[in-house]
Design an enzyme around this catalytic site. Sequence first.
Site, PDB file in Angstrom:
ATOM      1  CD  GLU A 120     -12.289  54.850 111.667  1.00 58.16           C
ATOM      2  OE1 GLU A 120     -12.790  55.995 111.783  1.00 58.16           O
ATOM      3  OE2 GLU A 120     -12.330  54.001 112.565  1.00 58.16           O
ATOM      4  CG  HIS A 144      -6.583  53.795 110.791  1.00 57.76           C
ATOM      5  ND1 HIS A 144      -6.092  54.101 112.048  1.00 57.76           N
ATOM      6  CD2 HIS A 144      -7.590  52.914 110.999  1.00 57.76           C
ATOM      7  CE1 HIS A 144      -6.773  53.428 112.965  1.00 57.76           C
ATOM      8  NE2 HIS A 144      -7.684  52.690 112.355  1.00 57.76           N
ATOM      9  CG  HIS A 146      -5.792  48.491 114.032  1.00 53.78           C
ATOM     10  ND1 HIS A 146      -6.889  47.646 113.923  1.00 53.78           N
ATOM     11  CD2 HIS A 146      -6.274  49.745 113.799  1.00 53.78           C
ATOM     12  CE1 HIS A 146      -7.973  48.349 113.625  1.00 53.78           C
ATOM     13  NE2 HIS A 146      -7.628  49.620 113.538  1.00 53.78           N
ATOM     14  CD  GLU A 174      18.473  58.170 110.845  1.00 43.30           C
ATOM     15  OE1 GLU A 174      17.532  57.895 110.099  1.00 43.30           O
ATOM     16  OE2 GLU A 174      19.662  58.043 110.540  1.00 43.30           O
ATOM     17  CG  HIS A 215      -8.719  52.407 117.111  1.00 45.46           C
ATOM     18  ND1 HIS A 215     -10.029  52.695 116.849  1.00 45.46           N
ATOM     19  CD2 HIS A 215      -8.227  51.910 115.939  1.00 45.46           C
ATOM     20  CE1 HIS A 215     -10.332  52.371 115.598  1.00 45.46           C
ATOM     21  NE2 HIS A 215      -9.245  51.900 115.018  1.00 45.46           N
TER      22      HIS A 215
END
Length: 276
Positions: A120, A144, A146, A174, A215
């Site tokens: 990525e 990133h 999952h 919050e 994803h």
Amino acid sequence: MNLTDLTFVQDFIGLAADASEKEWHERNGGNLSYRIRTEEMDFTRLRFAPELKETGEWTRIGVSVPELAAECFLVTGSGKFMQHVGESPEENLAIVQIDTRGENYCVLWGLEKGGRPTSEFPTHLMNHAVKKRTTDGLHRVIYHAHPVDTIALTFVLPLNNRTFTRELWSMITECPIIFPEGIGVLPWMMPGGREIAEATSDLMKTFNVVVWAHHGVFCSGATFDEAFGLMDTIEKAAEIAVKVRSMGGKKNDITMKNLKDLAKEFDVTLNPDMLD
Ligand code: 2HA
Ligand code: ZN
């Protein structure tokens, strides 16, 4: 002192360790990158010159990021496991430099048993380019993961920014203070390429969180704590949403007036696109 004792490397390893304890990094899932400060890179070059490989071997990034010309990044390797970062950073991480045109990178350190930066990397770099511009250089971390419940929500909620933002804002008081700009959502797209990198970085102009349907999630922050804390907040709100829906749905709610009062009290501007 070793290169891996440098504060920015230790902070990177700290996030990887915290992240591994969550259920967000099955196998080689997820990735992390940090835009190294000039003074940190100067010190690294001065102190650890013999450990840096100035091979001059350039590899195409696949996207163009002229805003990041000559910048250096610490990044997880493709196929590497988040849980192994701490035990052998020199095998699982890389320090890479971008060329002066923002088209190619070369590995200066790490990936000792071979490999390349995360699949990525195009999305990471395009997000960094956007954030460098829109935050005046403040944001340096792109993360990133999952996370389970956020991904689960992408199978039941309409895939748009407003629905996801409103759902998650309403789950913890919050949340609207932590991500007042809301969150961006992309439909399913092919991971790893230019198209998803362009779509994600376009949403990063407005948001610090972008959900990839079915994803995972990308977060941006000035520090490792900020990026991790944002991911943690999003996922916790999503977990509550999943539980509330599993119990038959909301019977009570935070109202629009409550949201507007919060914004006033905490002096934040809620994204007007998400309000009534
Ligand atoms: O395996 O998470 O999106 C790394 C990924 C790709
Ligand atoms: Zn992923």
